[in-house]
Every structure is written in structure tokens, then in C-alpha cells.
Design an enzyme around this catalytic site. Structure first.
Site, short mmCIF file in Angstrom:
data_model
loop_
_atom_site.label_atom_id
_atom_site.label_comp_id
_atom_site.label_asym_id
_atom_site.label_seq_id
_atom_site.Cartn_x
_atom_site.Cartn_y
_atom_site.Cartn_z
CE1 TYR A 1 19.65 48.08 59.13
CE2 TYR A 1 21.41 49.64 59.56
CZ TYR A 1 20.79 48.75 58.72
OH TYR A 1 21.27 48.56 57.47
CD GLN B 1 22.03 35.50 50.00
OE1 GLN B 1 20.99 34.98 49.61
NE2 GLN B 1 22.65 36.43 49.30
CG ASN B 2 17.88 35.29 55.62
OD1 ASN B 2 18.03 36.09 54.70
ND2 ASN B 2 17.07 34.25 55.54
CG ASP C 1 16.37 36.02 60.05
OD1 ASP C 1 16.85 34.91 60.37
OD2 ASP C 1 15.76 36.20 58.98
CG HIS D 1 25.32 38.42 54.12
ND1 HIS D 1 24.27 38.67 53.28
CD2 HIS D 1 26.38 38.17 53.31
CE1 HIS D 1 24.67 38.59 52.01
NE2 HIS D 1 25.95 38.28 52.00
CB CYS E 1 36.03 51.60 75.83
SG CYS E 1 35.40 51.31 74.16
#
Ligand SMILES: [Zn+2]
Length: 248
Positions: free
Chosen positions: A65, A99-100, A102, A117, A152
């Protein structure tokens, strides 16, 4: 002609709730991963997009990604996103379910937004719960193949829903409520293939509402829709907004 018909539906069948998918963001240069030429036609999503793949090897998933993150960072909202924000301001659109992941609806000014999402807006630590904003994650990725939790050290997880993960409860409950209360559900740029989101128009229909679909290509619900427009999201929504001045 068909945009005029859509205008009548939006005007007559209030409240109008909009459901958007990848097709509204392709005009901003964000590829549709699921299209026939998309990323998942070339890479196995089981290796890069599932929660199990992430837990097994988060660095590998971030490496995948990370190479694509600049597209999300640099993308700008397009006419479609902007028209929906204007229609909300004018009182014609009560909410956008997307559903994006972005952030483009938010950046265009949409306020009533349900991101079913999740979103790239933040990444979180699965151990200590630390939340890190997108820009900081991009910074961390300049020095390391995967961003580590500042508290952490565990690799952060982007706050997007991966395959194999449940959708966020609050978002899907809100989306479901909006769908059942809608006089018109306007689907834009979704092929309506991914459940449970694809079931939202069915909730609208079951509650007596109507469905309109703006999408390039067919969807499984075309036969149930009062109107389908096989066209681009940007030009169609721009034209729709031009027909709908402020609501009185
Ligand atoms: Zn942590």
C-alpha cells in the site's frame, strides 16, 4: 433527458440518501481495485488485503500500500464529490454513505457522511489503541517500510476495513437506518457487488422507497431501479446540481 428525470425523482422523493462506490473517485485518479483492469486482477487480494494477511505480515502489506499511498495523498475531490456537497448544503441530499476510504467526500465538504469501509484518515495500534493521522503515517513511511506505533512500536493498522473484517457497527447501523428512511436512494459509482453495503438499496425498497443508479456498466439491481443512468458520476451530478437550486 435522464438527468431531468433524476432531478424530478430527487425533488419528489425526499429524503434522498446517496450511496457511493469506487466509480465516483476514479475521476480523481484513484483506481478501482475491483475493476477488470484493477489491482486485484493483477495481485492476489488474499495476500495483501485480508486481515489475516496483515496480521501475518504487516510489513509486506504496508509495502504494497505504501507504494500506492501518494495517489491517495495527492488526489483531489472532483465534480461528483463537489456536487453532492452542494446538494447537501441546498437541502436535497440528507446524507452520503460511501464505500470509499479516500476522504474525498469530506474534503469536498460533505458533512453527513457514513464511511462504511472506514477511512485512511487514521491508522491505529492494535495493542495500545494509539491513533495516528494520515499525514503522520505518510511521514513514518518515508523512514521505514511500515509505520510503527509511536507509543509501543507495533506496526499500525490503517483504519480501513480489510477483507475478512466486520464492518464498523455504528457506521453500518447508521447506514441501515438512513437506507430504510430514504424516499430515494441514489447509488453513484457502485456495482453493488460487495455485501452488506450492496443490501442497503434493498432496505430502501423494502421500506417503500425508490432507487436510482448512476454507474458505468450494469448492476444486479438495475431491474429494481426507477431510473438507471449509464454515465460518469462527475458530469451527471454536476448536471443534477445545476437543476436543483436551494430548496424552499
Ligand atoms: Zn501501540
Amino acid at each position: 433527458m435522464s438527468v431531468e428525470r433524476l432531478t424530478h425523482l430527487v425533488r419528489d422523493l425526499q429524503p434522498c440518501v446517496v450511496l457511493t462506490g469506487a466509480g465516483i473517485s476514479t475521476e480523481s485518479g484513484i483506481p478501482d481495485f475491483r475493476s477488470p483492469e484493477g489491482i486485484w486482477a493483477r495481485y492476489d487480494p488474499m495476500q495483501y488485503a485480508t486481515i489475516d494477511a496483515f496480521l501475518a505480515d504487516p510489513v509486506k502489506v504496508w509495502d504494497f500500500y505504501g507504494k500506492r499511498l501518494h495517489v491517495l495523498r495527492d488526489a483531489e475531490p472532483n465534480d461528483g464529490h463537489r456536487a453532492l456537497a452542494e446538494l447537501e448544503d441546498r437541502g436535497w441530499v440528507s446524507a452520503v454513505i460511501t464505500q470509499n476510504v479516500d476522504r474525498l467526500h469530506e474534503r469536498a465538504g460533505t458533512r453527513a457522511l457514513v464511511e462504511v469501509h472506514g477511512s485512511i484518515r487514521t491508522s491505529s495500534c492494535l495493542d495500545c489503541g494509539t491513533v495516528v493521522p494520515f499525514d503522520e503515517v505518510v511521514q513514518l513511511l518515508e523512514d521505514a517500510p511500515a509505520p510503527a506505533c509511536p507509543s509501543c512500536g507495533r506496526v499500525l493498522k490503517p483504519d480501513v476495513v480489510m477483507f475478512g473484517e466486520l464492518l464498523p457497527d455504528a457506521a453500518i447501523a447508521r447506514a441501515s437506518q438512513l437506507a430504510s428512511e430514504a424516499g430515494l436512494m441514489l447509488v453513484v459509482g457502485s456495482t453493488l457487488e460487495v455485501y452488506p453495503v450492496a443490501g442497503l438499496p434493498l432496505e430502501t425498497l423494502a421500506a417503500g422507497g425508490s432507487l436510482a443508479i448512476v454507474n458505468r456498466g450494469r448492476t444486479p439491481l438495475d431491474g429494481r431501479a426507477a431510473l438507471t443512468i449509464d454515465g460518469g458520476a462527475g458530469e451527471t451530478l454536476r448536471a443534477l446540481a445545476a437543476f436543483l437550486p436551494a430548496r424552499r
